[in-house]
Design a protein around this motif. Sequence first.
Motif, short mmCIF file in Angstrom:
data_model
loop_
_atom_site.label_atom_id
_atom_site.label_comp_id
_atom_site.label_asym_id
_atom_site.label_seq_id
_atom_site.Cartn_x
_atom_site.Cartn_y
_atom_site.Cartn_z
N LEU A 115 0.83 -1.21 0.00
CA LEU A 115 0.00 0.00 0.00
C LEU A 115 0.86 1.26 0.00
O LEU A 115 1.95 1.28 0.56
N SER A 116 0.34 2.31 -0.61
CA SER A 116 0.97 3.63 -0.53
C SER A 116 0.51 4.32 0.75
O SER A 116 -0.47 3.90 1.38
N ASP A 117 1.19 5.39 1.14
CA ASP A 117 0.77 6.16 2.30
C ASP A 117 -0.69 6.58 2.15
O ASP A 117 -1.10 7.07 1.10
N MET A 118 -1.47 6.35 3.21
CA MET A 118 -2.88 6.71 3.34
C MET A 118 -3.82 5.88 2.45
O MET A 118 -5.02 6.09 2.47
N GLU A 119 -3.29 4.95 1.69
CA GLU A 119 -4.13 4.09 0.86
C GLU A 119 -4.88 3.09 1.76
O GLU A 119 -4.36 2.64 2.76
N ILE A 120 -6.10 2.76 1.36
CA ILE A 120 -6.94 1.81 2.10
C ILE A 120 -6.94 0.48 1.35
O ILE A 120 -7.15 0.44 0.13
N SER A 121 -6.74 -0.61 2.07
CA SER A 121 -6.74 -1.93 1.45
C SER A 121 -8.17 -2.44 1.27
O SER A 121 -9.12 -1.88 1.83
N ASP A 122 -8.29 -3.52 0.53
CA ASP A 122 -9.55 -4.27 0.49
C ASP A 122 -9.71 -4.96 1.85
O ASP A 122 -8.85 -4.88 2.71
N ILE A 123 -10.78 -5.70 2.01
CA ILE A 123 -11.01 -6.47 3.23
C ILE A 123 -10.19 -7.76 3.14
O ILE A 123 -10.22 -8.45 2.13
N HIS A 124 -9.46 -8.06 4.21
CA HIS A 124 -8.62 -9.27 4.26
C HIS A 124 -8.94 -10.07 5.51
O HIS A 124 -9.24 -9.51 6.56
N ASP A 125 -8.84 -11.39 5.38
CA ASP A 125 -9.00 -12.29 6.52
C ASP A 125 -7.62 -12.88 6.82
O ASP A 125 -7.08 -13.63 6.02
N PHE A 126 -7.05 -12.50 7.96
CA PHE A 126 -5.74 -12.98 8.34
C PHE A 126 -5.84 -14.07 9.41
O PHE A 126 -4.94 -14.24 10.22
N GLY A 127 -6.93 -14.81 9.41
CA GLY A 127 -7.08 -15.96 10.29
C GLY A 127 -7.76 -15.68 11.61
O GLY A 127 -8.35 -16.56 12.20
N ASP A 128 -7.69 -14.46 12.08
CA ASP A 128 -8.29 -14.13 13.38
C ASP A 128 -9.31 -13.01 13.27
O ASP A 128 -9.62 -12.36 14.24
N GLY A 129 -9.80 -12.77 12.07
CA GLY A 129 -10.80 -11.74 11.86
C GLY A 129 -10.56 -11.02 10.55
O GLY A 129 -9.62 -11.31 9.82
N TYR A 130 -11.42 -10.09 10.26
CA TYR A 130 -11.33 -9.31 9.03
C TYR A 130 -10.62 -8.00 9.30
O TYR A 130 -10.81 -7.38 10.35
N TYR A 131 -9.81 -7.58 8.33
CA TYR A 131 -9.00 -6.38 8.48
C TYR A 131 -9.13 -5.50 7.24
O TYR A 131 -9.21 -6.01 6.12
N ILE A 132 -9.12 -4.19 7.48
CA ILE A 132 -8.95 -3.19 6.44
C ILE A 132 -7.73 -2.40 6.87
O ILE A 132 -7.70 -1.86 7.98
#
Length: 109
Positions: free
Chosen positions: A81-98
């Motif tokens: 990601l670039s500075d201040m960019e928002i990612s898609d929704i990701h599941d890293f095994g212990d919940g969903y993250y943005i």
Amino acid sequence: MIVTFDEAKDKIRSKLINEGARTLAYDDAESLFDNVFEGDSLAEIAGEKKIRLQSTDFFKADGTVNGIEKHEEFASVAFGLSDMEISDIHDFGDGYYILQVIEKKAAKI
């Protein structure tokens, strides 16, 4: 092996509860993502929706990220990601993250 309903019902109930909770969590993440995508602040929307916002210290691309189950995948997404960019929704095994990168530091020797 045949299992009776009475023997299986607690496992079935637990599985349905877990799947329902994951669905609700994803729906919350999707709602947050939609609002942020429209230009609202990630921190503001998370606060309004009572979604936990977690910050990290600086970390290396190949290092451990405390509190994240799949920290290698987390770091890979963050470093993409670039500075201040928002990612898609990701599941890293212990919940969903943005993810949103607030600041990056250049590597030093």
